[in-house]
Design a protein around this motif. Sequence first.
Motif, PDB file in Angstrom:
ATOM      1  N   LEU A 103       2.202  -1.613   6.734  1.00 66.74           N
ATOM      2  CA  LEU A 103       1.634  -0.661   5.663  1.00 66.74           C
ATOM      3  C   LEU A 103       2.128   0.741   5.807  1.00 66.74           C
ATOM      4  N   GLN A 104       2.235   1.469   7.078  1.00 69.05           N
ATOM      5  CA  GLN A 104       3.082   2.482   7.435  1.00 69.05           C
ATOM      6  C   GLN A 104       4.601   2.437   6.757  1.00 69.05           C
ATOM      7  N   ILE A 105       5.335   1.195   6.762  1.00 69.66           N
ATOM      8  CA  ILE A 105       6.510   1.258   6.387  1.00 69.66           C
ATOM      9  C   ILE A 105       6.573   1.333   4.707  1.00 69.66           C
ATOM     10  N   LEU A 106       5.520   0.513   4.164  1.00 68.11           N
ATOM     11  CA  LEU A 106       5.575   0.714   2.729  1.00 68.11           C
ATOM     12  C   LEU A 106       5.418   1.761   2.225  1.00 68.11           C
ATOM     13  N   THR A 107       4.459   2.697   2.788  1.00 69.67           N
ATOM     14  CA  THR A 107       3.909   3.942   2.601  1.00 69.67           C
ATOM     15  C   THR A 107       5.138   4.977   2.509  1.00 69.67           C
ATOM     16  N   TYR A 108       6.149   4.795   3.813  1.00 70.10           N
ATOM     17  CA  TYR A 108       7.168   5.568   3.761  1.00 70.10           C
ATOM     18  C   TYR A 108       8.337   5.468   2.830  1.00 70.10           C
ATOM     19  N   LEU A 109       8.593   3.975   2.670  1.00 72.55           N
ATOM     20  CA  LEU A 109       9.568   3.813   1.773  1.00 72.55           C
ATOM     21  C   LEU A 109       9.076   4.271   0.262  1.00 72.55           C
ATOM     22  N   ASP A 110       8.026   4.257  -0.124  1.00 74.93           N
ATOM     23  CA  ASP A 110       7.544   4.757  -1.388  1.00 74.93           C
ATOM     24  C   ASP A 110       8.275   4.239  -2.570  1.00 74.93           C
ATOM     25  N   GLY A 111       8.680   2.665  -2.685  1.00 75.86           N
ATOM     26  CA  GLY A 111       9.181   1.974  -3.621  1.00 75.86           C
ATOM     27  C   GLY A 111      10.847   2.035  -3.468  1.00 75.86           C
ATOM     28  N   ALA A 112      11.308   2.606  -2.514  1.00 77.41           N
ATOM     29  CA  ALA A 112      12.907   2.458  -2.046  1.00 77.41           C
ATOM     30  C   ALA A 112      13.094   1.006  -1.857  1.00 77.41           C
ATOM     31  N   GLY A 113      14.359   0.429  -2.150  1.00 77.74           N
ATOM     32  CA  GLY A 113      14.544  -1.079  -2.170  1.00 77.74           C
ATOM     33  C   GLY A 113      13.676  -1.867  -3.085  1.00 77.74           C
ATOM     34  N   GLY A 114      12.904  -1.286  -4.007  1.00 76.69           N
ATOM     35  CA  GLY A 114      12.004  -2.076  -4.828  1.00 76.69           C
ATOM     36  C   GLY A 114      10.747  -2.626  -4.124  1.00 76.69           C
ATOM     37  N   ALA A 115      10.535  -1.794  -2.993  1.00 78.65           N
ATOM     38  CA  ALA A 115       9.381  -2.255  -2.141  1.00 78.65           C
ATOM     39  C   ALA A 115       7.962  -2.124  -2.930  1.00 78.65           C
ATOM     40  N   PRO A 116       7.171  -3.034  -2.868  1.00 77.06           N
ATOM     41  CA  PRO A 116       5.805  -2.503  -3.549  1.00 77.06           C
ATOM     42  C   PRO A 116       5.075  -1.575  -2.839  1.00 77.06           C
ATOM     43  N   LYS A 117       4.437  -0.803  -3.731  1.00 80.25           N
ATOM     44  CA  LYS A 117       3.750   0.553  -3.019  1.00 80.25           C
ATOM     45  C   LYS A 117       2.292   0.013  -2.820  1.00 80.25           C
ATOM     46  N   LEU A 118       1.872   0.906  -1.425  1.00 82.19           N
ATOM     47  CA  LEU A 118       0.458   0.604  -0.991  1.00 82.19           C
ATOM     48  C   LEU A 118      -0.555   1.204  -1.871  1.00 82.19           C
ATOM     49  N   LEU A 119      -1.259   0.644  -2.630  1.00 81.77           N
ATOM     50  CA  LEU A 119      -2.150   1.011  -3.538  1.00 81.77           C
ATOM     51  C   LEU A 119      -3.757   1.410  -2.925  1.00 81.77           C
ATOM     52  N   ALA A 120      -3.931   0.530  -1.793  1.00 80.54           N
ATOM     53  CA  ALA A 120      -5.399   0.878  -1.351  1.00 80.54           C
ATOM     54  C   ALA A 120      -5.485  -0.505   0.125  1.00 80.54           C
ATOM     55  N   ALA A 121      -5.983   0.043   0.944  1.00 78.64           N
ATOM     56  CA  ALA A 121      -6.121  -0.766   2.338  1.00 78.64           C
ATOM     57  C   ALA A 121      -7.267  -0.596   2.996  1.00 78.64           C
ATOM     58  N   SER A 122      -8.008  -1.622   3.656  1.00 79.76           N
ATOM     59  CA  SER A 122      -8.873  -1.816   4.513  1.00 79.76           C
ATOM     60  C   SER A 122      -8.536  -2.381   5.945  1.00 79.76           C
ATOM     61  N   LYS A 123      -9.476  -2.761   6.612  1.00 82.51           N
ATOM     62  CA  LYS A 123      -9.169  -3.078   7.895  1.00 82.51           C
ATOM     63  C   LYS A 123      -8.390  -4.612   7.933  1.00 82.51           C
ATOM     64  N   ARG A 124      -8.710  -5.612   6.974  1.00 80.08           N
ATOM     65  CA  ARG A 124      -8.276  -6.912   6.667  1.00 80.08           C
ATOM     66  C   ARG A 124      -7.448  -7.193   5.495  1.00 80.08           C
ATOM     67  N   ARG A 125      -7.685  -6.290   4.545  1.00 81.57           N
ATOM     68  CA  ARG A 125      -7.008  -6.587   3.271  1.00 81.57           C
ATOM     69  C   ARG A 125      -6.169  -5.239   2.941  1.00 81.57           C
ATOM     70  N   CYS A 126      -5.085  -5.508   1.953  1.00 79.18           N
ATOM     71  CA  CYS A 126      -4.492  -4.328   1.380  1.00 79.18           C
ATOM     72  C   CYS A 126      -4.067  -4.757   0.062  1.00 79.18           C
ATOM     73  N   VAL A 127      -4.038  -3.779  -1.062  1.00 77.97           N
ATOM     74  CA  VAL A 127      -3.468  -4.190  -2.159  1.00 77.97           C
ATOM     75  C   VAL A 127      -2.153  -3.109  -2.501  1.00 77.97           C
ATOM     76  N   ILE A 128      -1.028  -3.953  -3.025  1.00 77.87           N
ATOM     77  CA  ILE A 128      -0.088  -3.500  -3.270  1.00 77.87           C
ATOM     78  C   ILE A 128       0.599  -3.835  -4.699  1.00 77.87           C
ATOM     79  N   SER A 129       1.303  -3.070  -5.275  1.00 75.33           N
ATOM     80  CA  SER A 129       1.936  -3.065  -6.902  1.00 75.33           C
ATOM     81  C   SER A 129       2.331  -4.286  -6.894  1.00 75.33           C
ATOM     82  N   TRP A 130       2.472  -4.826  -8.107  1.00 74.01           N
ATOM     83  CA  TRP A 130       3.409  -6.053  -8.519  1.00 74.01           C
ATOM     84  C   TRP A 130       4.779  -5.588  -9.000  1.00 74.01           C
ATOM     85  N   VAL A 131       5.748  -6.449  -8.308  1.00 71.74           N
ATOM     86  CA  VAL A 131       6.957  -6.106  -8.170  1.00 71.74           C
ATOM     87  C   VAL A 131       7.871  -7.447  -9.098  1.00 71.74           C
ATOM     88  N   GLY A 132       7.302  -8.584  -9.450  1.00 77.33           N
ATOM     89  CA  GLY A 132       7.874  -9.713  -9.931  1.00 77.33           C
ATOM     90  C   GLY A 132       7.341 -10.857  -9.650  1.00 77.33           C
TER      91      GLY A 132
END
Length: 324
Positions: A103-132
Motif C-alpha cells: 500500500l505504501q509503494i502504490l501510494t509512493y509510485l502514484d501511477g508510475a509504471g502504470g501501477a494502480p492507484k490506491l483509492l481506499a484501504a481498511s485493515k483487510r481490504r483495499c480498493v485500487i484503480s482499474w488498469v486493464g
Amino acid sequence: MKKDILRKEVEKNRLLEDLENLKCETKRLKNGRDISVESREPFSRTYRDVDIAFISEESLQRQVEEVTFLGEGVYGRTDVVSFNGERCVMKTGKRGDLPHRELQILTYLDGAGGAPKLLAASKRRCVISWVGDRTLQDMISDGKCDQDCLLTALLQVCERVQEVHEKNIIHNDIKADNIVYDTLAQKFSLIDYGLSKEAGETYTKMYDSARWMSPETKRGEPLGPKADVFSLGVLLGDILNRFSRPRKIAVGLANRATAKKVDDRPTLAEFMGVLKRFLEDVEFKRRAKKHFRVKNVRSIWRDVKRGIARPFKKIFKKKKGILQ
C-alpha cells in the motif's frame, strides 16, 4: 506556602504524565500498532515517508457495489467492484491484514509504471484503480500476436519498468501474469507490488520455485535494477519459446539478461536499446520489401502495356503465390 509548593508539584507531575501519554500515543500512531480501526475513523499510519489513511471495514463496505470475482492467489483474492460509481479492483487479504508495504509503494509510485492507484484501504481490504482487462500471458497464449508484435509489447513493458526504477523501486516479480494491457488506453501496466523493495534492500525469505526471480534475490543479497532485468530476460525467453524460428538477436539478448552474475547482465537501458534497434531494423526491412514489391509490380504492368511482357494471369502461380 507549603500548600502552594505541593500544588505546583502536583500540576507539574500531571503535565509530565500528559506529555508522556502524548509521546506514547504518537509513537503507537507512527508504528501502526495498538490503534483500533473502529475507534478512530479515519486515522493515519506512517510507513517510512508515506502516510496512508485507513478507514473501517464498514465504511469501505458501504462504498463498494457489484462485487464480481476476478481471481485468487496465495495472499488473497481480487474482485472487480464499483467504487463511487467507477470500475475498480478490491483486494482482500487471506491471512489477516494486507501487506502495508505494498500500500505504501502504490501510494509512493502514484501511477508510475502504470501501477494502480490506491483509492481506499481498511485493515483487510483495499480498493485500487482499474488498469486493464487482459494480461500479457493471455496475449502470449492465444497465439494471435506474432513474434515481432510481442517483442514490441515487451519494449513497452521495459519503459514501464524504467518508470518504476526512476522512483528507486525494484518490482522483483515481473512475469506475464503481472503485466496488464488496457485495450481502450492501449498501454501496459505493472501490477502486484507485494514483493517490491527499495533499491539496496534484501529479502529474508527465499523463493527458489520462482524461476523468474534473480539469483541474488534467492541468495538474500541487496537488490538493484538488474534484478528486474533478469526477470525481463526470462520473460523474453518465454516469448521466444512460443515460436519455431526465434530471432537470433533476441535469443542472445535473453541469454545475456539471464546471466547468473549481476555484472554479466546488461543494464535496463542496454536491454531496451538492443530491442529498439532490432525492431527498427525489422520495420525498415518490412517497408523496404513492401516498396520493392510495389515497384516490381508497377514495372511489370508497364512492360505488359508496352507488349514486352506476358499478362499477369500467365506469370502468376496461385499455388506458390509469387510472381515468376
